[in-house]
Design an enzyme around this catalytic site. Structure first.
Site, PDB file in Angstrom:
ATOM      1  N   SER A 233      39.124  39.667  47.262  1.00 31.73           N
ATOM      2  CA  SER A 233      38.714  40.316  48.514  1.00 31.73           C
ATOM      3  C   SER A 233      39.041  41.800  48.423  1.00 31.73           C
ATOM      4  CB  SER A 233      39.445  39.703  49.717  1.00 31.73           C
ATOM      5  OG  SER A 233      39.114  38.353  49.894  1.00 31.73           O
ATOM      6  N   SER A 271      34.527  36.178  47.967  1.00 31.90           N
ATOM      7  CA  SER A 271      35.164  37.476  48.190  1.00 31.90           C
ATOM      8  C   SER A 271      35.044  37.890  49.654  1.00 31.90           C
ATOM      9  CB  SER A 271      34.512  38.540  47.300  1.00 31.90           C
ATOM     10  OG  SER A 271      35.218  39.760  47.373  1.00 31.90           O
ATOM     11  N   ASP A 273      35.035  40.831  51.832  1.00 32.19           N
ATOM     12  CA  ASP A 273      34.872  42.287  51.714  1.00 32.19           C
ATOM     13  C   ASP A 273      34.584  42.857  53.101  1.00 32.19           C
ATOM     14  OD1 ASP A 273      35.057  41.761  48.968  1.00 32.19           O
ATOM     15  OD2 ASP A 273      32.890  41.502  48.815  1.00 32.19           O
TER      16      ASP A 273
END
Length: 348
Positions: A233, A271, A273
């Site tokens: 992340s 992930s 983000d």
């Protein structure tokens, strides 16, 4: 010639973009912004809190305009829904590991109540903002070792001068198979004859090993890097002193994704983000006798400067986080090599 302090990336000859960095080349080049860390680095623990304060006043009473852009939503942050709905930030921002979010939220709530006893009584509640990445590869995340006192200590340590690399929330983070962490960068530019600043602070814990692309086109590789799926992340905090409304701030936050893409990231399924942007140009009072708020707003035709600054600072901040982080072993003898060591071996 730039008079900015050399960042870890620039000290290694890696320059991101063409805009001029600020004096310290960190998010604290935006006046009033401070950052503090608490680090736990012992035994199987590689974790911590990083705190960012947008200004030094009472943030609940004097909110700042803000916006969130969820680039990929695989995350467990707190407070983002209200920021997105109301367009304001009313607590400092805490960065930490995934299982420290609740602890950080409690600390922010208690701190806000101590400064504003009317919260939850004669006025509404408070929206704590805590954002996270998973440091479980290098740290025993199941220990849930972080405390509210740790969070408060990070807030109290906040200063215009702060460390980058494997500190605070960045202690146990990884990026592109290398050691990740906390990084920062800034850009200065001119509007109407006045100098303005945009700065980024990142918690870098993302990227598929082998995918990293440096500004000079090189693709670092290390014998310890294994081709695995993207599971990390990255949190990007963007601060500016340009007067922007929340809609414009969301547009700026979205361009952080361009900085990630320049590094070789594609926002993998696993992930988280997330970018949060805020402006220190004006404050929004919690208590007011007026029905209207007067404020200057940037003309939309001039916003490209901020888009470019958001992309450049995000890219550079991630590289700074990686280069400032030495190689580390953690839980179970897991290891992350250092990008700085790779650059040294390559003669930079």
């Amino acid at each position: 010639m730039s008079s900015a302090s050399p960042s870890p990336s620039r000290s290694n000859g890696l320059v991101c973009g063409s805009m001029e960095p600020g004096p310290a080349n960190t998010i604290a080049d935006v006046a009033g912004v401070t950052v503090g860390h608490v680090t736990l680095n012992e035994g199987d623990l590689r974790t911590g809190f990083t705190a960012l304060l947008p200004h030094q006043g009472n943030l609940f009473r004097e909110k700042v305009p803000a916006a969130v852009e969820v680039i990929n939503g695989f995350g467990k942050s707190a407070g983002l829904i209200q920021v997105d709905e109301l367009g304001t930030l009313e607590t400092p921002v805490l960065l930490t590991n995934t299982f420290g979010v609740g602890t950080g939220a409690n600390a922010l709530i208690k701190r806000a109540i101590a400064d504003n006893p009317e919260i939850g009584r004669s006025t509404g509640t408070v929206n704590p903002v805590v954002m996270e990445c998973n440091d479980g590869y290098l740290s025993d995340i199941q220990a849930m070792a972080l405390t509210e006192a740790n969070a408060i200590s990070a807030l109290e340590a906040a200063s215009p001068k702060f460390e980058q690399g494997s500190v605070g929330a960045g202690t146990g983070m990884s990026a592109f198979g290398f050691k990740g962490g906390i990084g920062s960068a800034s850009r200065v530019f001119t509007l109407d004859g006045r100098t303005f600043t945009l700065g980024a602070l990142v918690l870098a814990n993302f990227g598929k090993p082998g995918d990293l692309v440096l500004p000079d086109g090189r693709r670092p590789h290390h014998k310890d890097l294994k081709k695995v799926e993207e599971r990390g992340s990255v949190i990007i905090l963007l601060a500016t002193d340009v007067p922007l409304e929340s809609r414009q701030l969301k547009r700026v936050a979205r361009r952080a994704g361009a900085g990630l893409a320049r590094l070789g990231a594609y926002y993998g399924n696993g992930s988280g983000d997330i970018a949060l942007a805020f402006s220190t140009a004006y404050r929004l009072p919690h208590f007011t006798e007026s029905d209207f708020i007067a404020r200057d707003i940037l003309h939309e035709d001039k916003i490209d400067l901020l888009f470019q600054a958001a992309a450049e600072t995000t890219q550079e901040a991630v590289l700074n986080a990686m280069i400032a982080s030495p190689a580390m072993r953690g839980r179970g003898r897991n290891k992350r090599p250092s990008l700085a060591d790779w650059l040294t071996e390559q003669g930079k």
